[in-house]
Write a protein that holds these residues in place. Structure first.
Motif, PDB file in Angstrom:
ATOM      1  N   GLY A  96       3.439   8.244   5.591  1.00 25.37           N
ATOM      2  CA  GLY A  96       4.000   7.462   5.460  1.00 25.37           C
ATOM      3  C   GLY A  96       4.212   6.339   4.674  1.00 25.37           C
ATOM      4  O   GLY A  96       5.448   5.245   5.369  1.00 25.37           O
ATOM      5  N   ASP A  97       4.088   5.806   3.718  1.00 29.95           N
ATOM      6  CA  ASP A  97       4.714   5.302   2.692  1.00 29.95           C
ATOM      7  C   ASP A  97       5.696   5.684   1.884  1.00 29.95           C
ATOM      8  O   ASP A  97       6.144   5.265   1.256  1.00 29.95           O
ATOM      9  N   HIS A  98       6.708   7.177   2.362  1.00 32.62           N
ATOM     10  CA  HIS A  98       7.600   7.575   1.794  1.00 32.62           C
ATOM     11  C   HIS A  98       8.460   8.024   3.071  1.00 32.62           C
ATOM     12  O   HIS A  98      10.188   7.938   2.769  1.00 32.62           O
ATOM     13  N   THR A  99       7.534   8.269   3.781  1.00 28.99           N
ATOM     14  CA  THR A  99       8.980   8.574   5.009  1.00 28.99           C
ATOM     15  C   THR A  99       9.586   6.807   6.108  1.00 28.99           C
ATOM     16  O   THR A  99      10.550   7.312   6.817  1.00 28.99           O
ATOM     17  N   GLY A 206       7.108  11.210  -6.951  1.00 22.13           N
ATOM     18  CA  GLY A 206       6.238  11.127  -5.592  1.00 22.13           C
ATOM     19  C   GLY A 206       4.933  10.696  -6.217  1.00 22.13           C
ATOM     20  O   GLY A 206       4.439   9.509  -7.203  1.00 22.13           O
ATOM     21  N   ASP A 207       3.611  11.214  -5.328  1.00 19.76           N
ATOM     22  CA  ASP A 207       2.654  10.890  -5.683  1.00 19.76           C
ATOM     23  C   ASP A 207       1.822  11.655  -6.484  1.00 19.76           C
ATOM     24  O   ASP A 207       0.500  12.079  -6.853  1.00 19.76           O
ATOM     25  N   LEU A 208       2.617  12.531  -7.381  1.00 21.87           N
ATOM     26  CA  LEU A 208       1.878  13.648  -8.911  1.00 21.87           C
ATOM     27  C   LEU A 208       1.043  12.373  -9.068  1.00 21.87           C
ATOM     28  O   LEU A 208       0.544  13.407  -9.828  1.00 21.87           O
TER      29      LEU A 208
END
Ligand SMILES: [Zn+2]
Length: 428
Positions: A96-99, A206-208
């Motif tokens: 949700g913190d990306h979309t 992203g969050d990688l």
């Protein structure tokens, strides 16, 4: 604050936070007055998480859209730079913190691009909306009780599907003079992707990667996150030899050598924890012993402000083996808690147990004390002395904590205990 904005809002930028207040992650970037110029075509709005805009001669590309609550501010900052049409929105994964800002940015002809596993991931989050809602509220310290609706049915495939363009392993396109190469890089989620812009040698990961050991297991609950996926995806990004690394949390990392060193250390730290766990499993070690004993060597120390090695050890263990611990007693629907009352009685009553808990605290063994207090409270849930001791233990653990998620759950325990003390106690 809507539910959609919180579910799985999961990562953060440790260096920007007061570590003692997990809810502060929602304040990230709020003092930003203009979008950060990364280069001539890439701009960033900072938040939990970041939103990027890439300018092209044929419309702009948005990479990640932050939380719904942050998206309006990000849109204002970025459209002040360029208010051209939004050709595409690329989502690095479905948290949700990306979309959260997709609907805010989406125009009639906008492509919303994601890796194809996003569809199932969105259904998964929607399917478990109620439990994620509760867990996120507890972990991040929000009181959302007024938004809770009674759950009366299961909806397995009810998510709104955000993307209209999906790909499997890779998707390449050119737009207005800019090249985009999208690669499937599963890690925190199985729909995760990296955007590679070869002309700029820029990787949006992203969050990688973020500045802490990753949340290979997150306390709010998650499907297994495969450590070897992280390793393979980091190798994929390393092979690109980026000169600009743009994570969705935190600041850009600049310079090929710097990026290579940073990502190599991160990959090796994850692989070390994975391999030590697998080795211990194959040697018959106990999971709690491994949680205690497996530590990163100094050269792989990447910090544990967000993810924690010990939780990852257990996450890897249970990801491979599931919940059964090999003890026949664990096969049945009768937990060890069911004998607490008998044991407390054998020990001579609740006060004896509380006395022992106090001695353990004095000997610096707060966690054992916490277990004993919980046993006492199982027998007498509203006993003031037991509740006060629980509060004391949780508050002392809280003071020592430098991990955001640990702090969040200790805060939750403290709040619950205070509430019980305020409402009703049966014995002083
Ligand atoms: Zn995130």
């Amino acid at each position: 604050m809507t539910l959609a904005s919180l579910v799985c809002a999961d990562e953060y930028r440790p260096e920007a936070l007061d570590r003692v207040d997990p809810s502060l992650h929602l304040k990230q970037g709020t003092t930003q007055v203009e979008a950060q110029k990364i280069n001539d075509v890439i701009y960033k709005a900072t938040g939990f998480g970041n939103t990027f805009m890439v300018l092209t001669n044929a419309g702009n590309v948005i990479i990640d859209t932050s939380l719904a609550a942050m998206a309006p501010r990000h849109k204002k900052l970025l459209t002040a730079v360029n208010d051209g049409p939004i050709h595409s929105i690329i989502l690095t994964h479905a948290h949700g913190d990306h979309t959260g800002g997709v609907e805010l940015w989406r125009e009639a002809d906008t492509k919303v691009i994601a890796q194809e596993n996003m569809v199932e991931f969105l259904h998964y989050q929607k399917r478990l909306e109620g439990v994620f809602y509760r867990r996120n509220s507890a972990q991040f310290g929000f009181d959302l009780s007024s938004e809770l609706e009674p759950v009366t049915k299961v909806e397995n495939f009810a998510a709104k599907i955000l993307p209209n363009t999906l790909f499997d392993e890779a998707l390449n396109f050119s737009l207005g003079g800019q090249e985009f190469q999208l690669l499937h890089t599963p890690a925190e989620t199985y729909d995760a992707l990296t955007v590679w812009m070869p002309q700029h040698r820029a990787a949006f990961v992203g969050d990688l990667f973020y500045k802490s050991f990753p949340n290979i297991y997150t306390l709010r609950g998650t499907k297994p996150r495969w450590a070897l996926d992280y390793v393979a995806s980091l190798d994929k990004v390393l092979a690109l030899e980026p000169e600009l690394l743009l994570p969705s949390h935190g600041e850009p990392i600049i310079g090929q050598d710097n990026i290579r060193a940073t990502l190599t250390q991160y990959r090796d730290a994850i692989l070390y924890v994975h391999d030590q766990t697998v080795l211990g499993m194959n040697q018959g070690k106990d999971v709690h012993d491994m949680m205690r004993d497996i530590r990163l060597p100094a050269n792989l120390e990447v910090g544990e402000a967000y993810g924690w090695v010990s939780w990852s050890v257990r996450g890897i263990y249970e990801g491979y083996m599931g919940w059964f611990d090999g003890d026949p007693a664990s096969m049945y629907p009768v937990s060890s808690k069911s004998v607490y009352a008998d044991l407390v009685s054998l020990a001579g009553g609740v006060d004896k147990v509380i006395d022992l808990a106090r001695r353990l605290i004095a000997q610096d063994n707060a966690i054992k004390a916490l277990h004993l207090v919980d046993a006492a409270l199982e027998v007498e849930p509203e006993y003031r002395l037991a509740l006060e001791l629980r509060l004391q233990v949780l508050e002392s653990l809280r003071k020592q904590s430098s991990n955001l998620n640990e702090s969040g759950w200790l805060n939750h325990g403290i709040a619950q205990t205070k509430q019980k003390l305020a409402v009703r106690v049966t014995r002083n």
